[in-house]
Write a protein that holds these residues in place. Structure first.
Motif, mmCIF file in Angstrom:
data_model
loop_
_atom_site.group_PDB
_atom_site.id
_atom_site.type_symbol
_atom_site.label_atom_id
_atom_site.label_comp_id
_atom_site.label_asym_id
_atom_site.label_seq_id
_atom_site.Cartn_x
_atom_site.Cartn_y
_atom_site.Cartn_z
ATOM 1 N N THR A 32 0.841 -1.204 0.000
ATOM 2 C CA THR A 32 0.000 0.000 0.000
ATOM 3 C C THR A 32 0.874 1.252 0.000
ATOM 4 O OG1 THR A 32 -0.153 -0.098 2.409
ATOM 5 C CG2 THR A 32 -1.938 -1.152 1.128
ATOM 6 N N ARG A 55 2.625 12.544 15.802
ATOM 7 C CA ARG A 55 1.246 12.063 15.863
ATOM 8 C C ARG A 55 0.767 12.038 17.305
ATOM 9 N NH1 ARG A 55 -0.830 7.265 12.190
ATOM 10 N NH2 ARG A 55 -2.524 6.367 13.389
ATOM 11 N N PRO A 60 -4.210 5.310 17.342
ATOM 12 C CA PRO A 60 -3.607 3.975 17.338
ATOM 13 C C PRO A 60 -2.866 3.632 16.039
ATOM 14 C CG PRO A 60 -5.984 3.855 17.046
ATOM 15 C CD PRO A 60 -5.677 5.275 17.365
ATOM 16 N N HIS A 64 1.511 -5.062 12.189
ATOM 17 C CA HIS A 64 1.712 -5.893 10.994
ATOM 18 C C HIS A 64 2.232 -7.267 11.395
ATOM 19 C CE1 HIS A 64 1.479 -1.799 9.548
ATOM 20 N NE2 HIS A 64 1.269 -2.243 8.330
ATOM 21 N N ALA A 121 -9.229 -1.714 21.387
ATOM 22 C CA ALA A 121 -9.172 -2.474 20.136
ATOM 23 C C ALA A 121 -7.789 -2.319 19.517
ATOM 24 C CB ALA A 121 -10.241 -1.976 19.174
ATOM 25 N N ARG A 125 -2.887 -6.194 10.481
ATOM 26 C CA ARG A 125 -2.816 -6.340 9.031
ATOM 27 C C ARG A 125 -1.663 -7.262 8.689
ATOM 28 N NH1 ARG A 125 -1.467 -4.401 3.752
ATOM 29 N NH2 ARG A 125 0.098 -2.751 3.862
ATOM 30 N N PRO A 150 2.556 2.970 11.368
ATOM 31 C CA PRO A 150 1.680 3.888 10.642
ATOM 32 C C PRO A 150 2.343 4.213 9.304
ATOM 33 C CG PRO A 150 3.039 5.122 12.165
ATOM 34 C CD PRO A 150 3.442 3.666 12.311
ATOM 35 N N SER A 151 1.651 4.892 8.438
ATOM 36 C CA SER A 151 2.286 5.347 7.198
ATOM 37 C C SER A 151 3.476 6.234 7.575
ATOM 38 C CB SER A 151 1.282 6.098 6.340
ATOM 39 O OG SER A 151 0.674 7.137 7.086
ATOM 40 N N SER A 192 -4.375 0.750 3.219
ATOM 41 C CA SER A 192 -5.279 -0.395 3.285
ATOM 42 C C SER A 192 -6.723 0.016 3.597
ATOM 43 C CB SER A 192 -4.794 -1.365 4.370
ATOM 44 O OG SER A 192 -4.725 -0.716 5.632
ATOM 45 N N ILE A 194 -9.809 -0.282 5.841
ATOM 46 C CA ILE A 194 -9.928 -0.621 7.269
ATOM 47 C C ILE A 194 -11.370 -0.983 7.601
ATOM 48 C CG2 ILE A 194 -9.594 0.111 9.659
ATOM 49 C CD1 ILE A 194 -7.539 2.093 8.806
ATOM 50 N N ARG A 206 -12.161 3.061 6.553
ATOM 51 C CA ARG A 206 -11.370 3.748 5.524
ATOM 52 C C ARG A 206 -11.472 2.958 4.225
ATOM 53 N NH1 ARG A 206 -5.034 4.626 6.709
ATOM 54 N NH2 ARG A 206 -4.955 2.400 6.227
ATOM 55 N N ALA A 233 -9.793 7.261 13.805
ATOM 56 C CA ALA A 233 -8.736 6.867 12.874
ATOM 57 C C ALA A 233 -8.227 8.132 12.211
ATOM 58 C CB ALA A 233 -9.283 5.895 11.824
ATOM 59 N N SER A 234 -6.939 8.420 12.392
ATOM 60 C CA SER A 234 -6.460 9.711 11.883
ATOM 61 C C SER A 234 -6.578 9.766 10.374
ATOM 62 C CB SER A 234 -5.033 9.984 12.336
ATOM 63 O OG SER A 234 -4.223 8.882 12.052
ATOM 64 N N GLY A 235 -6.448 8.600 9.708
ATOM 65 C CA GLY A 235 -6.639 8.583 8.264
ATOM 66 C C GLY A 235 -8.073 8.898 7.900
HETATM 67 O O1 TXA Z 1 -1.853 0.528 4.322
HETATM 68 C C1 TXA Z 1 -1.754 0.840 5.507
HETATM 69 O O2 TXA Z 1 -2.669 0.621 6.314
HETATM 70 C C2 TXA Z 1 -0.473 1.518 5.953
HETATM 71 C C3 TXA Z 1 0.663 0.508 5.834
HETATM 72 C C4 TXA Z 1 1.954 1.019 6.384
HETATM 73 O O3 TXA Z 1 0.295 -0.685 6.438
HETATM 74 N N1 TXA Z 1 -0.581 1.995 7.290
HETATM 75 C C5 TXA Z 1 -1.340 3.072 7.612
HETATM 76 O O4 TXA Z 1 -1.242 3.429 8.948
HETATM 77 O O5 TXA Z 1 -2.026 3.688 6.812
HETATM 78 P P1 TXA Z 1 -1.789 4.788 9.523
HETATM 79 O O6 TXA Z 1 -1.437 4.784 10.959
HETATM 80 O O7 TXA Z 1 -1.293 5.919 8.716
HETATM 81 O O8 TXA Z 1 -3.330 4.644 9.385
HETATM 82 C C6 TXA Z 1 -3.934 3.615 10.109
HETATM 83 C C7 TXA Z 1 -5.298 3.999 10.524
HETATM 84 C C8 TXA Z 1 -5.296 5.229 11.383
HETATM 85 O O9 TXA Z 1 -6.284 6.095 10.900
HETATM 86 C C9 TXA Z 1 -5.590 4.676 12.750
HETATM 87 O O10 TXA Z 1 -6.250 5.603 13.554
HETATM 88 C C10 TXA Z 1 -6.434 3.455 12.429
HETATM 89 O O11 TXA Z 1 -5.833 2.936 11.290
HETATM 90 N N2 TXA Z 1 -6.338 2.477 13.491
HETATM 91 C C11 TXA Z 1 -5.284 1.735 13.840
HETATM 92 N N3 TXA Z 1 -5.546 1.021 14.938
HETATM 93 C C12 TXA Z 1 -6.793 1.310 15.290
HETATM 94 C C13 TXA Z 1 -7.633 0.937 16.377
HETATM 95 N N4 TXA Z 1 -7.218 0.124 17.339
HETATM 96 N N5 TXA Z 1 -8.865 1.460 16.429
HETATM 97 C C14 TXA Z 1 -9.264 2.316 15.478
HETATM 98 N N6 TXA Z 1 -8.528 2.739 14.447
HETATM 99 C C15 TXA Z 1 -7.311 2.250 14.364
#
Ligand code: TXA
Ligand code: MG
Length: 337
Positions: A32, A55, A60, A64, A121, A125, A150-151, A192, A194, A206, A233-235
């Motif tokens: 991704t 961040r 969260p 992986h 939670a 992935r 995270p990204s 990815s 979500i 997402r 989710a910050s994304g």
């Molecule tokens: O494709 C991807 O998902 C990439 C690659 C590196 O794997 N990772 C990615 O991570 O996009 P990040 O942190 O930029 O975005 C992950 C999203 C965030 O919005 C985060 O808040 C959400 O996933 N997330 C992660 N763990 C969570 C949780 N326990 N509950 C709710 N949201 C969660």
């Protein structure tokens, strides 16, 4: 400067594993985008990820997992980090892992609290990229059960799809602090899909290249909308993925008309559009691919390149309403917010 190592180097997975086990950070290529990885079970290493990204600590990270030789080795990681797995989530993992799907599951309270931003939670992935898998397997052998990543971009900015982007984002980190593995261009190009599986029914948090219709078909249940209780989710923040220039989405005809009105005054604007665009000399125009997957693949690199031209505005033609474009449309809307 961070250290850069080519994935073709036979030592790369082992060096990445040593780096992770030592509590330091890696730049991890996935299918991704690139991740900024740390051992999910070392709170200090996870804290270094939050600090490097800028961040907030309550956002969260995704953990992986290695797929192992049979492609099903993620089971050990799921059992370690997840308290329970609903049947629909089992079907999604079986079908789409390794691949660009993240599942949010109830977390075992004794593991990865820092990586989960303290939430009940955990996001899990199993990425499909062979380099990511080589690194995750080597890490697993070195005692690292999961890599929180995270990204690999500063908070709120465009995700990296090339190792050079990661080097740019974290140029201020030193040689020991960050080891970036160069695995080439990310094939998918957007993050990815979500799915929240922590509340009994699937919720799309997402959109991504695995589309909503495929999720529903495999889950065997309709996706519900997010509600006020959905995990943060910050994304999924309204404003995210933003380059420095301001991004504006417009339909192709309005974009063309606005350029004609401005004429040679449009040189502070860069254009990214699927339809052929006529513009005055000096206006940067880049063609967006007609195909959703090709567009996702180049989206973040294109935004970075247009941004690097020093323009004040990036005018983007609104993607088609077709569900295949959901992921690209979502990222562009957030970049424009
Ligand atoms: O494709 C991807 O998902 C990439 C690659 C590196 O794997 N990772 C990615 O991570 O996009 P990040 O942190 O930029 O975005 C992950 C999203 C965030 O919005 C985060 O808040 C959400 O996933 N997330 C992660 N763990 C969570 C949780 N326990 N509950 C709710 N949201 C969660
Ligand atoms: Mg991100």
């Amino acid at each position: 400067m961070p250290r850069l190592l080519d994935a073709a180097d036979p030592q790369a997975p082992a060096e990445a594993a040593v780096q992770l086990a030592a509590g330091r950070l890696i730049g991890l290529p996935t299918e991704t985008v690139y991740g900024l990885g740390a051992d999910a079970d070392q709170p200090a290493a996870v804290a270094a990820v939050f600090a490097a990204k800028g961040r907030p600590a309550d956002h969260p990270l995704i953990v992986h997992l290695a797929a192992g030789p049979d492609g099903r080795g993620w089971r050990a990681g799921v059992d370690r980090y997840a308290q329970s797995v609903p049947a629909f989530a089992e079907r999604l993992m079986a079908q789409f892992w390794p691949g660009p799907l993240t599942l949010i599951l109830p977390r075992r309270p004794e593991h990865a609290a820092a990586a989960a931003g303290g939430q009940a939670a955990i996001g899990l992935r199993c990425p499909a990229h062979p380099v990511a898998q080589a690194v995750l397997s080597a890490a697993r052998a070195a005692g690292v059960h999961g890599v929180a990543a995270p990204s690999a971009n500063r908070f709120g900015r465009v995700s990296p799809t090339r190792a050079a982007h990661v080097m740019e984002e974290f140029a201020s980190l030193d040689h020991e602090a960050l080891l970036v593995i160069d695995g080439g261009d990310c094939a998918v190009g957007i993050e990815s899909t979500i799915v929240d599986a922590s509340r009994g029914h699937p919720v799309l948090l997402r959109p991504g290249m695995i589309g909503a219709a495929d999720i529903e078909r495999v889950a065997g249940e309709p996706l519900r909308d997010r509600d006020g209780d959905s995990p943060r989710a910050s994304g999924t923040l309204a404003s995210h993925y933003a380059p420095r220039a301001r991004v504006r989405l417009m339909d192709g005809a309005s974009l063309q008309t606005a350029l004609e009105v401005l004429g040679s005054d449009a040189t502070h604007i860069a254009v990214y559009a699927r339809r052929p665009i006529r513009a005055a000399a000096g206006v940067v125009v880049r063609r967006m691919p007609d195909d959703a997957a090709a567009s996702a693949h180049e989206l973040f690199a294109a935004l970075r390149e247009l941004d690097a031209r020093g323009v004040k505005l990036i005018w983007v033609e609104t993607p088609p309403a077709d569900p295949a474009w959901d992921g690209v449309r979502d990222r562009l809307q957030r970049a424009a917010a």
